[in-house]
Write a protein that holds these residues in place. Structure first.
Motif, mmCIF file in Angstrom:
data_model
loop_
_atom_site.group_PDB
_atom_site.id
_atom_site.type_symbol
_atom_site.label_atom_id
_atom_site.label_comp_id
_atom_site.label_asym_id
_atom_site.label_seq_id
_atom_site.Cartn_x
_atom_site.Cartn_y
_atom_site.Cartn_z
ATOM 1 N N GLU A 115 -0.125 -5.703 -2.817
ATOM 2 C CA GLU A 115 0.292 -4.788 -3.880
ATOM 3 C C GLU A 115 -0.546 -3.509 -3.858
ATOM 4 N N GLN A 116 -1.840 -3.644 -3.651
ATOM 5 C CA GLN A 116 -2.700 -2.461 -3.551
ATOM 6 C C GLN A 116 -2.364 -1.646 -2.307
ATOM 7 N N ALA A 117 -2.155 -2.330 -1.192
ATOM 8 C CA ALA A 117 -1.867 -1.632 0.062
ATOM 9 C C ALA A 117 -0.545 -0.883 0.004
ATOM 10 N N ALA A 118 0.444 -1.441 -0.714
ATOM 11 C CA ALA A 118 1.738 -0.763 -0.833
ATOM 12 C C ALA A 118 1.618 0.540 -1.599
ATOM 13 N N ALA A 119 0.539 0.698 -2.359
ATOM 14 C CA ALA A 119 0.324 1.918 -3.147
ATOM 15 C C ALA A 119 -0.368 3.013 -2.350
ATOM 16 N N ILE A 120 -0.617 2.785 -1.063
ATOM 17 C CA ILE A 120 -1.359 3.753 -0.259
ATOM 18 C C ILE A 120 -0.481 4.738 0.516
ATOM 19 N N PRO A 121 0.475 4.291 1.351
ATOM 20 C CA PRO A 121 1.023 5.178 2.387
ATOM 21 C C PRO A 121 1.609 6.499 1.916
ATOM 22 N N GLU A 122 2.592 6.475 1.035
ATOM 23 C CA GLU A 122 3.290 7.718 0.680
ATOM 24 C C GLU A 122 2.365 8.706 -0.022
ATOM 25 N N VAL A 123 1.643 8.252 -1.028
ATOM 26 C CA VAL A 123 0.868 9.208 -1.829
ATOM 27 C C VAL A 123 -0.380 9.689 -1.100
ATOM 28 N N PHE A 124 -1.071 8.793 -0.417
ATOM 29 C CA PHE A 124 -2.287 9.220 0.266
ATOM 30 C C PHE A 124 -1.973 10.060 1.501
ATOM 31 N N LEU A 125 -0.922 9.701 2.241
ATOM 32 C CA LEU A 125 -0.556 10.527 3.396
ATOM 33 C C LEU A 125 -0.043 11.894 2.949
ATOM 34 N N THR A 126 0.715 11.930 1.844
ATOM 35 C CA THR A 126 1.174 13.215 1.303
ATOM 36 C C THR A 126 -0.011 14.079 0.897
ATOM 37 N N ALA A 127 -0.940 13.497 0.160
ATOM 38 C CA ALA A 127 -2.111 14.251 -0.278
ATOM 39 C C ALA A 127 -2.951 14.707 0.912
ATOM 40 N N ASP A 308 13.623 -2.202 -14.430
ATOM 41 C CA ASP A 308 12.534 -1.951 -15.372
ATOM 42 C C ASP A 308 11.462 -1.070 -14.743
ATOM 43 N N ALA A 309 11.208 -1.270 -13.457
ATOM 44 C CA ALA A 309 10.225 -0.443 -12.759
ATOM 45 C C ALA A 309 10.681 1.009 -12.716
ATOM 46 N N HIS A 310 11.955 1.229 -12.426
ATOM 47 C CA HIS A 310 12.485 2.597 -12.421
ATOM 48 C C HIS A 310 12.419 3.208 -13.813
ATOM 49 N N ARG A 311 12.702 2.413 -14.808
ATOM 50 C CA ARG A 311 12.626 2.911 -16.181
ATOM 51 C C ARG A 311 11.189 3.322 -16.521
ATOM 52 N N GLN A 312 10.221 2.559 -16.043
ATOM 53 C CA GLN A 312 8.817 2.899 -16.276
ATOM 54 C C GLN A 312 8.464 4.245 -15.649
ATOM 55 N N MET A 313 8.932 4.488 -14.419
ATOM 56 C CA MET A 313 8.643 5.769 -13.775
ATOM 57 C C MET A 313 9.355 6.911 -14.492
ATOM 58 N N GLU A 314 10.571 6.683 -14.911
ATOM 59 C CA GLU A 314 11.324 7.735 -15.593
ATOM 60 C C GLU A 314 10.712 8.100 -16.936
ATOM 61 N N SER A 315 9.961 7.179 -17.537
ATOM 62 C CA SER A 315 9.298 7.455 -18.809
ATOM 63 C C SER A 315 8.080 8.354 -18.638
ATOM 64 N N ASN A 316 7.635 8.516 -17.386
ATOM 65 C CA ASN A 316 6.469 9.350 -17.074
ATOM 66 C C ASN A 316 5.197 8.837 -17.751
ATOM 67 N N ALA A 317 5.148 7.536 -17.975
ATOM 68 C CA ALA A 317 3.991 6.949 -18.654
ATOM 69 C C ALA A 317 2.953 6.415 -17.676
ATOM 70 N N ASN A 318 3.302 6.330 -16.395
ATOM 71 C CA ASN A 318 2.414 5.671 -15.440
ATOM 72 C C ASN A 318 1.245 6.550 -15.026
ATOM 73 N N VAL A 319 0.135 5.880 -14.737
ATOM 74 C CA VAL A 319 -1.025 6.494 -14.083
ATOM 75 C C VAL A 319 -1.156 5.818 -12.730
ATOM 76 N N GLY A 320 -0.908 6.537 -11.661
ATOM 77 C CA GLY A 320 -0.895 5.928 -10.337
ATOM 78 C C GLY A 320 0.463 5.332 -10.004
ATOM 79 N N LYS A 321 0.437 4.327 -9.131
ATOM 80 C CA LYS A 321 1.654 3.814 -8.521
ATOM 81 C C LYS A 321 2.267 2.640 -9.282
ATOM 82 N N ILE A 322 3.591 2.589 -9.243
ATOM 83 C CA ILE A 322 4.348 1.442 -9.723
ATOM 84 C C ILE A 322 4.791 0.656 -8.492
ATOM 85 N N VAL A 323 4.444 -0.621 -8.450
ATOM 86 C CA VAL A 323 4.628 -1.449 -7.262
ATOM 87 C C VAL A 323 5.649 -2.533 -7.541
ATOM 88 N N LEU A 324 6.427 -2.865 -6.505
ATOM 89 C CA LEU A 324 7.352 -3.992 -6.553
ATOM 90 C C LEU A 324 6.821 -5.103 -5.654
#
Length: 328
Positions: A115-127, A308-324
């Motif tokens: 779950e932690q590793a899935a939060a790395i590729p897109e955002v860290f490579l983009t940054a 529900d995960a998509h709804r969480q992102m659309e709410s703009n309430a998250n800090v960091g990544k939402i993982v499936l």
């Protein structure tokens, strides 16, 4: 295999898990059993029909994944079944299996979960791409990071810190600004309190910042130019607030010698993605292993609860990544 499919374009009600043909692995690829994937804004756009996948990529959401190597292509060296890997994808991450060029695979440090590793590729490579390769970040430079509590924002703050730079951030709540500060941001501005350009001037003694990473787009364009120092660089990463900039004078660009660049990994060719992955791995994997860099996970949903995960992102309430978490 099973995958999250779309029965139509639009709302989360069109998302469902169903059978889909397995990916066909090439000889220079790894077949990976996906254990976790993560959400990106592009997924929300693709769900609505506004960001189709590249040609030849299945119409399955998901730009990154983490899992175990299930099969190794004949032309691949240095990999074995059972190796834990994460990788950037052109799409089709919301699935039980993914076939990836071996050069895109990054070994998951031992102490990180899938779950932690899935939060790395897109955002860290983009940054990493936009800070180092596009904006040429150097030690001692200051970066204004908009949407500082987003996935890319939280990654950028950490990379800037590790490169010896300083980050100023904008976000929409005191809690989000506090989280950014904990990651290394030296100051933060709640965009709900008004224009940020005067605050940037105050924070930098009137000099401005060397780099702006902007996710908002048109509404921030003029202020971004004001906030940049002479010879500053702005990278446009997103257009959350709109893409069409009205009339503006080129005099500011010329007087300050500013550079403006656009960003986007999805359309980048595979060879360049592999080169980026290798450079990032050299810089970052040891830092993930010893804790200097940390993937920021906001929440983990079972992939059966993808709506529900998509709804969480659309709410703009998250800090960091939402993982499936990909389960049976």
């Amino acid at each position: 295999m099973k995958a999250v499919l779309m029965s139509g374009l639009g709302g989360i009600e069109f998302l469902h898990i169903a059978e889909h043909p397995d990916p066909v692995m090439k000889e220079d690829e790894l077949l990976v059993r996906v254990r976790a994937t993560a959400l990106n804004r592009a997924d929300l756009l693709q769900r609505r029909g506004k960001h189709p996948p590249p040609k030849g990529v299945p119409d399955i959401l998901g730009l990154e994944m983490a899992g175990e190597v299930a099969s190794v292509g004949a032309a691949c060296e240095g990999w074995a079944r059972g190796d834990r890997v994460c990788a950037l994808l052109p799409g089709a991450g919301y699935a039980e299996l993914a076939a990836i060029p071996a050069g895109l695979a990054m070994r998951i440090p031992e102490d990180l979960s899938f779950e932690q590793a899935a939060a790395i590729p897109e955002v860290f490579l983009t940054a990493y791409q936009n800070l180092f390769n596009v904006a040429r970040l150097g030690a001692g430079q200051t970066v204004l990071v908009h949407a500082g509590a987003s996935g890319v924002g939280t990654a950028a703050i950490q990379l800037i810190r590790e490169a010896g730079g300083s980050s100023l951030v904008t976000a929409g709540s005191t809690e989000k600004l506090a989280r950014c500060a904990a990651l290394g941001a030296i100051a933060g501005w709640n965009y709900k309190d008004g224009p940020f350009a005067p605050w940037v001037a105050e924070q930098t003694g009137g000099r401005g910042v060397d780099i702006v990473l902007d996710f908002v787009g048109a509404p921030y364009f003029e202020q971004n130019l004001q906030a940049l120092a002479v010879d500053g660089r702005m990278v446009a990463i997103g257009t959350l607030g709109g893409a069409d900039v009205g009339a503006f004078s080129l005099r500011t660009l010329m007087a300050k010698r500013l550079l403006i660049a656009g960003a986007g990994l999805r359309s980048m060719d595979t060879a360049r993605k592999i080169a980026l992955t290798r450079a990032f791995s050299v810089f970052a994997l040891s830092r993930f292993a010893d804790g200097r860099l940390v993937p920021i996970v906001d929440s983990v949903f079972d992939w059966h609860d993808v709506g529900d995960a998509h709804r969480q992102m659309e709410s703009n309430a998250n800090v960091g990544k939402i993982v499936l978490r990909v389960t049976g």
